[in-house]
Design a protein around this motif. Structure first.
Motif, short mmCIF file in Angstrom:
data_model
loop_
_atom_site.label_atom_id
_atom_site.label_comp_id
_atom_site.label_asym_id
_atom_site.label_seq_id
_atom_site.Cartn_x
_atom_site.Cartn_y
_atom_site.Cartn_z
N LYS A 193 8.44 16.64 22.02
CA LYS A 193 9.33 15.84 21.17
C LYS A 193 10.74 16.33 21.39
O LYS A 193 11.01 17.52 21.25
CB LYS A 193 8.91 16.04 19.72
CG LYS A 193 9.92 15.54 18.69
CD LYS A 193 9.41 15.73 17.27
CE LYS A 193 10.46 15.31 16.25
NZ LYS A 193 9.96 15.37 14.87
N ILE A 223 14.12 13.29 13.67
CA ILE A 223 13.42 12.13 14.19
C ILE A 223 13.53 12.20 15.72
O ILE A 223 14.60 12.50 16.25
CB ILE A 223 14.10 10.83 13.68
CG1 ILE A 223 14.24 10.87 12.15
CG2 ILE A 223 13.34 9.60 14.15
CD1 ILE A 223 12.97 10.84 11.39
N ASN A 264 1.63 7.11 9.03
CA ASN A 264 2.41 7.22 10.26
C ASN A 264 2.10 6.05 11.20
O ASN A 264 3.00 5.47 11.80
CB ASN A 264 2.12 8.57 10.94
CG ASN A 264 3.19 8.97 11.95
OD1 ASN A 264 2.90 9.19 13.11
ND2 ASN A 264 4.44 9.06 11.52
N CYS A 300 -2.35 -5.00 11.63
CA CYS A 300 -2.98 -4.89 10.31
C CYS A 300 -2.50 -6.05 9.43
O CYS A 300 -1.30 -6.19 9.18
CB CYS A 300 -2.62 -3.54 9.68
SG CYS A 300 -3.45 -3.21 8.12
N LEU A 307 -6.87 -2.96 5.16
CA LEU A 307 -6.49 -1.57 4.94
C LEU A 307 -6.96 -0.74 6.13
O LEU A 307 -8.11 -0.85 6.55
CB LEU A 307 -7.16 -1.05 3.66
CG LEU A 307 -6.65 0.30 3.15
CD1 LEU A 307 -5.26 0.13 2.53
CD2 LEU A 307 -7.61 0.89 2.13
N GLY A 349 3.78 8.10 0.81
CA GLY A 349 5.05 7.57 0.32
C GLY A 349 6.28 8.07 1.07
O GLY A 349 7.40 7.71 0.73
N GLN A 405 5.30 19.74 15.39
CA GLN A 405 6.72 19.36 15.57
C GLN A 405 7.14 18.27 14.59
O GLN A 405 8.21 17.70 14.70
CB GLN A 405 6.93 18.88 17.01
CG GLN A 405 6.65 19.98 18.02
CD GLN A 405 6.71 19.46 19.45
OE1 GLN A 405 7.71 18.92 19.90
NE2 GLN A 405 5.63 19.63 20.19
N VAL A 421 0.84 -1.21 0.00
CA VAL A 421 0.00 0.00 0.00
C VAL A 421 0.88 1.26 0.00
O VAL A 421 1.84 1.36 0.76
CB VAL A 421 -0.93 0.01 1.24
CG1 VAL A 421 -1.70 1.32 1.33
CG2 VAL A 421 -1.88 -1.18 1.19
N THR A 460 -7.81 7.89 7.01
CA THR A 460 -6.39 7.51 6.98
C THR A 460 -5.55 8.44 6.10
O THR A 460 -4.37 8.64 6.36
CB THR A 460 -6.23 6.04 6.53
OG1 THR A 460 -4.87 5.67 6.63
CG2 THR A 460 -6.69 5.82 5.09
C1 FAD Z 1 12.41 13.96 5.60
C2 FAD Z 1 11.45 13.18 6.43
C3 FAD Z 1 11.15 13.62 7.71
C4 FAD Z 1 10.26 12.89 8.49
N1 FAD Z 1 9.99 13.37 9.74
C5 FAD Z 1 9.11 12.70 10.51
C6 FAD Z 1 8.80 13.20 11.81
O1 FAD Z 1 9.27 14.24 12.26
N2 FAD Z 1 7.95 12.47 12.58
C7 FAD Z 1 7.38 11.30 12.11
O2 FAD Z 1 6.63 10.68 12.82
N3 FAD Z 1 7.66 10.83 10.88
C8 FAD Z 1 8.51 11.50 10.07
N4 FAD Z 1 8.80 11.01 8.81
C9 FAD Z 1 8.19 9.74 8.38
C10 FAD Z 1 6.89 9.87 7.55
O3 FAD Z 1 6.80 11.11 6.91
C11 FAD Z 1 5.65 9.68 8.37
O4 FAD Z 1 5.67 8.46 9.04
C12 FAD Z 1 4.35 9.78 7.53
O5 FAD Z 1 3.25 9.98 8.37
C13 FAD Z 1 4.10 8.54 6.69
O6 FAD Z 1 2.91 8.73 5.94
P1 FAD Z 1 2.83 8.39 4.38
O7 FAD Z 1 1.44 8.69 3.98
O8 FAD Z 1 3.88 9.12 3.66
O9 FAD Z 1 3.13 6.83 4.44
P2 FAD Z 1 3.66 5.84 3.31
O10 FAD Z 1 5.11 6.00 3.16
O11 FAD Z 1 2.83 5.94 2.10
O12 FAD Z 1 3.35 4.48 4.05
C14 FAD Z 1 4.02 4.08 5.21
C15 FAD Z 1 3.73 2.61 5.50
O13 FAD Z 1 2.38 2.43 5.87
C16 FAD Z 1 1.68 1.57 4.97
N5 FAD Z 1 0.36 2.18 4.81
C17 FAD Z 1 0.09 3.48 4.53
N6 FAD Z 1 -1.23 3.70 4.56
C18 FAD Z 1 -1.82 2.51 4.86
C19 FAD Z 1 -3.16 2.12 5.07
N7 FAD Z 1 -4.19 2.98 4.96
N8 FAD Z 1 -3.39 0.82 5.39
C20 FAD Z 1 -2.39 -0.07 5.52
N9 FAD Z 1 -1.12 0.25 5.35
C21 FAD Z 1 -0.81 1.55 5.03
C22 FAD Z 1 2.53 1.55 3.73
O14 FAD Z 1 2.40 0.36 3.02
C23 FAD Z 1 3.92 1.71 4.31
O15 FAD Z 1 4.38 0.48 4.77
C24 FAD Z 1 9.67 11.72 8.00
C25 FAD Z 1 9.96 11.29 6.71
C26 FAD Z 1 10.85 12.00 5.93
C27 FAD Z 1 11.13 11.52 4.55
#
Ligand code: FAD
Lengths: 288, 771
Positions: free
Chosen positions: A187, A196, A113, A163, A168, A31, A98, A27, A72
């Motif tokens: 944080k 992080i 997340n 999950c 989903l 990203g 934060q 999924v 979500t």
């Molecule tokens: C530069 C940078 C800084 C960051 N800083 C932080 C920070 O300060 N704090 C923090 O917590 N995180 C941080 N992150 C991590 C990330 O941005 C977060 O975890 C974000 O919320 C992930 O969401 P996404 O939609 O991009 O997930 P995705 O990358 O699309 O998915 C993450 C995972 O969840 C799964 N997934 C997603 N949606 C579903 C769904 N509905 N059902 C089942 N599985 C699902 C995907 O398959 C994958 O395994 C950072 C990332 C980067 C690149």
């Protein structure tokens, strides 16, 4: 360079769970976690990459009688900026504030997340604190069936959740807090943005007559999963909080966590931080 | 009819850099944006061991992959070693000695194919015992890293003046401390890259390269490739940052050429960000033991320094930082007796290159800590103590550096006054004992660095060709490379100043060894000084020719004419006589004035160091004092830098915007070195090859910056200017360490001051430094 077997972007939840049911699906939401792993070659090329961003029914924030439901696909920016949410659950906005940088907040989703299940995920501590639950949808008899799992039971290990591969996550439900509930999220990273969490702390409750009633304490980045600190909560509940008692509680909190050494910090330092910051956050919550 | 044109000067004005619009709008085409017809993508297979014998390399499957046009290993190429001591073969055939070692390379039609090909190469190793701790390199049973150096010593440096025993006997206070400096890396926003292109008919090689030293590279490439240097042309596309990292040839460059040779197609090889962290040079890490003495009147008596540098597996410029370190030890202050020693030892760690400041950050860190400690020991305030021992104009240091102009004392007093140093220092000391968890600190440090070129190579010259066209447009062809430091703009300004033209009348050509005259390269803060003097020389020749020609047409003597606003004017009245373009057209192809002038600034009045490292190596020296103000959160160890007050002796400000940018950038780079940047190497492996865990300073962390420029009008400098490229990064770690002490009473001898390290120090739980 991605090399998934195929890519698709369903427009409805029905199609999405149907696809999941067939197996071998990864999924994709915002990203911002997944694509980093893919870039590092850390993915299964026999999988279909399923982009869920086109499924509009997974987006809304809705306020029901007893709870708020956050789709979500709601981005961290949307959480940070939602006016009603900021009144009813200011803790979420504090955490979103934060979180990463504006660019990442604009793409990162709350569901991503949660499903990413990093011990350092910044929305997880506040969501735990607020007693959130997640809805997991799967295909059943040609339709969609759903189950609800309390977030405190959802995380199994770093990157591992309840999950299942055919499920989903569709939304997060958070009960409205009782009158007088207040909470703080802190944080700790080594710089003010784009970091992080080295440790994160959430403490809440209803402060009344020197007591913090129905206390809630959650910690991030100090154990394999973000977790509710039950011993610390119990200790808080037991007696009125003055500065001496707060120090004792900080020691209990320090002893309750199980941090590791990594590139960001040693376990020893994490324990010190949790101790010192528990004093700070708890004093803040009880300082009406 | 005649318009009156006032005299106007561009010197000291705030002029936006000529390359800025393209860069901020995303239009600049860096090497990553260039693609040649028929080009293949090169990729390097690096080892996953840090010390191992290579038993076999099997490339058959990679070669068989459709779309792969060349696969090379050590046995396929003339594998002449590179580097300062020529110990680094481009491809490793017998042994690997560190994480970044190159074993094989491929050229393929796409990046994906090249990656796939790499994954098909099989390497068999026999593990060898590894050496990670430089302190163990000299032990009897230490593993040998380079067979030709069985004692593991790559270089040694010794320097002395005076008699330290006598100095020690004259001292009332003697202190000794051990300091440790860490790995950081340049983090150029433009990662490393090269394109190698052979002309199919002539066999000539064109290299599109980010090098900082195109002419030296041309020569070295010729030797590495067994080619006639005449057949090598180096073109530098706009370079996305250098900071010293591109001062040496590194293996990827000849590898790209070998691939192009074998594939008979152009090959482009660029680094991913991770590769940039793993395989580009670092700043030189060091252990330094400093012993210093002082009389109770506050006069420095002697200094001894013993230092150990981790050379890593191969020798690049990092190992040679003692050249600069010893200058700070011997000559920043007046020290009558000095004894200096460095040993540089091989290990299985990454190797260091040159990096803005070149050892001076490390040296200044120790020296300025001792200046504060000695001042305290004899009960003199740190500012007065420094002033008492500071060098001044006219002096020659024990090492033979002659300070013709010197604004050091003015730097000290200006930075101290503008920051309220004395008052705040006292206030902070008083507040140390109160129960506030956040402590404030103020600290100062000063530096000395070459500011008028540096006689490192046999010559320190730069040539200029200046061409004027029929429309009054000037093309400035200079040997000096632009790596973002603003040289194009400053050189144009200097030319316009002579020719009375607006900046828009100048085009700079500075990136093609087939066109531009020779230059020794961008390093040692030398470009404005050396290339600037050279450009002025060519412009003055042109001016003379133009005024002589104008004298012919206007019947006015040349010495009463001048150039202003694109016209020839009567100097005294400013009355315009003829426009420059019109005059130039009248001279078209006439014998009396060729409209091309050439000049050079070859050997500035400086001398090479002798075998004992003594000599006046630069035509002029830059000085600076920086005062920092910090807050230390004693609950977490987080240090917040709130303000930096910097006073720099820059000779003269040429481009105000340019110099402000350069100094601010340097301060932030020094801030990162002091506080957040730390390339973590564990058993030879880099633990944080990404910007998530390697922490560059981000925008909200940048302090308020207060700049003062002390204009000493250097007699030899172009319009009085000195070089300042490296200077601003040098003081920060030292100043912040002193501020930490002022805030908390705890001194930290090891950079960076990460929250955990500071917290441990505050709790008295630091690991003791040992060597
Ligand atoms: C530069 C940078 C800084 C960051 N800083 C932080 C920070 O300060 N704090 C923090 O917590 N995180 C941080 N992150 C991590 C990330 O941005 C977060 O975890 C974000 O919320 C992930 O969401 P996404 O939609 O991009 O997930 P995705 O990358 O699309 O998915 C993450 C995972 O969840 C799964 N997934 C997603 N949606 C579903 C769904 N509905 N059902 C089942 N599985 C699902 C995907 O398959 C994958 O395994 C950072 C990332 C980067 C690149």
């Amino acid at each position: 360079m991605t090399n998934f077997k195929s890519y698709l972007a369903p427009a409805t939840l029905d199609e999405a769970v149907d696809q999941l049911n067939q197996g071998n699906v990864t999924v994709l939401a915002g990203g911002s976690d997944l694509m980093l792993r893919v870039g590092a070659g850390n993915y299964d090329p026999s999988h279909t990459l399923m982009n869920i961003l086109k499924i509009n029914e997974l987006r809304n924030i809705s306020f029901e009688d007893n709870e708020v439901q956050i789709g979500t696909l709601t981005t961290i920016t949307e959480i940070r900026e939602d006016p009603e949410l900021s009144i009813k659950m200011p803790l979420l906005g504090q955490a979103a504030d934060q979180f990463a940088s504006m660019q990442i907040r604009n793409v990162g989703t709350i569901g991503g997340n949660i499903c990413n299940a990093s011990p350092a995920g910044d929305m997880l501590v506040p969501l735990l604190l607020l007693d959130a639950a997640v809805e997991l949808a799967r295909q059943s008899d040609g339709g969609v069936a759903s189950r609800r799992v309390a977030l405190k039971d959802f995380f199994v290990g770093p990157g591992k959740t309840q999950c299942q591969s055919n499920e989903l996550l569709t939304r997060v439900s958070i009960p409205f807090s009782k009158q007088g509930f207040r909470a703080r999220f802190y944080k700790f990273g080594t710089r003010p943005a784009l970091d992080i969490s080295t440790v994160s702390i959430g403490i809440g409750g209803i402060f009344n007559n020197g007591y913090l009633q129905a206390p809630r304490v959650a910690f991030g980045a100090v154990a394999p999963v973000p977790f509710m600190a039950l011993k610390t909560m119990k200790a808080i509940e037991q007696s009125p909080l003055d500065s001496e008692r707060i120090k004792e509680i900080a020691e209990i909190a320090r002893d309750e966590i199980k941090p590791i050494d990594d590139v960001r910090a040693t376990a020893w330092y994490r324990k010190q931080l949790v101790h010192n910051l528990t004093i700070k956050v708890l004093s803040d919550v009880t300082d009406a | 009819m005649a318009a009156i044109i006032e005299k106007e000067s561009l010197i000291g004005k705030a002029i936006p850099k000529m390359d800025a619009p393209g860069k901020v709008s995303g239009h600049t085409r860096y090497i990553h944006d260039l693609n040649l017809p028929g080009q293949l993508i090169g990729r390097i297979l690096r080892t996953d061991r840090v010390h191992a014998r290579i038993i076999s390399i099997d490339t058959k499957e990679a070669e068989a992959l459709p779309g792969v046009h060349a696969v090379i290993t050590a046995k396929d190429v003339p594998n002449k070693p590179l580097g300062v001591t020529k110990d680094n073969p481009p491809l490793k055939g017998d042994k690997v000695r560190c994480e970044r070692d190159e074993i094989a390379a491929v050229a393929a039609e796409t990046e994906a194919l090249a990656e796939q090909a790499l994954s098909l190469i099989k390497v068999e190793y026999e593990e060898l015992p590894a050496l990670f701790d430089p302190r163990q390199a000299l032990l009897e049973n230490a593993p040998v890293i380079q067979e030709s150096k069985p004692d593991n010593i790559s270089m040694e440096f010794d320097y002395s003046h005076g008699d330290v025993e006598q100095g020690e006997a004259e001292s009332d206070v003697v202190i000794e401390d051990l300091f440790k400096l860490h790995y950081v890396t340049h983090c150029c926003m433009g990662a490393s890259g090269v394109i190698a292109d052979f002309d199919s008919t002539s066999g000539n090689l064109t290299l599109y390269s980010n090098t900082q030293v195109p002419f030296l590279h041309k020569r070295e490439f010729a030797s590495v490739l067994n080619m006639d240097p005449n057949r090598i042309r180096i073109i530098q596309p706009p370079i996305g940052g250098g900071f010293g990292s591109k001062l040496d040839i590194y293996p990827f460059e000849p590898i790209a050429v070998f691939l192009a040779q074998k594939a008979r197609r152009p090959v482009k090889l660029t680094f991913s960000r991770e590769e940039e962290f793993l395989a580009s040079p670092t700043r030189q890490p060091a252990y330094l033991r400093l012993r210093s003495g002082v009389t109770k009147e506050g006069v420095l008596t002697f200094r001894t320094l013993d230092s150990l540098l981790d050379n890593g597996a191969y020798t690049s410029w990092g190992a040679t930082i003692p050249f600069v370190m010893m200058q700070t030890f011997s000559s920043l202050y007046r020290v009558p007796h000095c004894l200096y020693h460095t040993t540089t030892v091989y290990t299985n760690n990454p190797y260091a290159g040159s990096f803005r400041g070149y050892g001076n950050l490390q040296a200044t860190f120790c020296v300025e800590a001792h200046m504060d400690k000695l001042a305290e020991a004899v009960g003199i305030d740190p500012l007065r103590f420094r002033l008492k021992n500071a060098q001044q104009a006219g002096e020659t240091s024990g090492q033979g550096m002659h300070f013709k102009s010197c604004g050091f004392k003015e730097c000290l007093t200006t930075a101290a006054a503008r920051s309220d140093y004395a008052i705040k220092r006292e206030q902070n000391l008083k507040a140390q004992g109160d129960d506030n968890a956040v402590k404030k600190g103020i600290g100062m440090a000063s530096m000395l660095h070459v500011g008028g070129g540096a006689k490192i190579y046999p010559s320190d010259g730069c040539g200029t060709i200046l061409k004027m066209d029929d429309f009054g447009h000037v093309t400035l062809m200079t040997g000096a490379s632009e790596i973002g430091q603003g040289s194009e703009t400053v050189l144009s300004q200097l030319v316009c100043e002579e020719l009375g033209l607006p900046l828009s009348a100048v085009t700079v050509v500075n990136n093609d060894t087939d066109i531009t005259p020779w230059d020794v390269g961008v390093h040692a803060s030398r470009t404005t000084f050396i290339a600037g003097n050279s450009a002025i020389g060519a412009a003055r020749l042109a001016r003379e020719k133009i005024l002589n020609a104008a004298a012919g047409t206007t019947a006015m003597p040349a010495d009463q004419l001048s150039l202003r606003g694109g016209c020839i004017v009567i100097d005294e009245s400013g009355e315009a006589v003829i426009t420059l373009d019109k005059l130039l057209r009248s001279l078209h192809f006439q014998e009396r004035a060729e409209l091309v002038t050439t000049s050079f600034y070859y050997e500035p009045p400086s001398v090479h160091q002798d075998k004992a490292f003594k000599g006046d190596v630069s035509a002029s020296y830059a000085w600076a004092t920086q005062v920092v103000e910090i807050e230390v959160d004693t609950l977490t160890g987080v240090v917040t830098l709130n303000r930096c007050t910097a006073a720099h002796d820059v000779g003269r400000v040429l481009n105000k915007l340019g110099i402000e940018g350069q100094v601010e950038g340097g301060i932030v780079m020094g801030q990162g070195y002091a506080l957040t940047e730390d390339l973590l190497i564990d058993e030879g492996h880099c633990q944080n090859p990404n910007f998530r865990d390697y922490k560059l300073i981000t925008a909200p962390e940048i302090p308020e910056i207060d700049l003062s420029f002390i204009e000493t009008m250097d007699g030899e400098g172009p319009q009085g200017a000195k070089g300042i490229g490296e200077a601003p990064a040098i003081c920060m770690a030292a100043a912040i360490a002193n501020a930490l002490y002022n805030a908390t009473g705890v001194r930290i001898y090891e950079a960076p001051f990460s929250p955990e390290k500071v917290y441990r120090a505050l709790k008295g739980c630091s690991q003791p430094l040992e060597w």
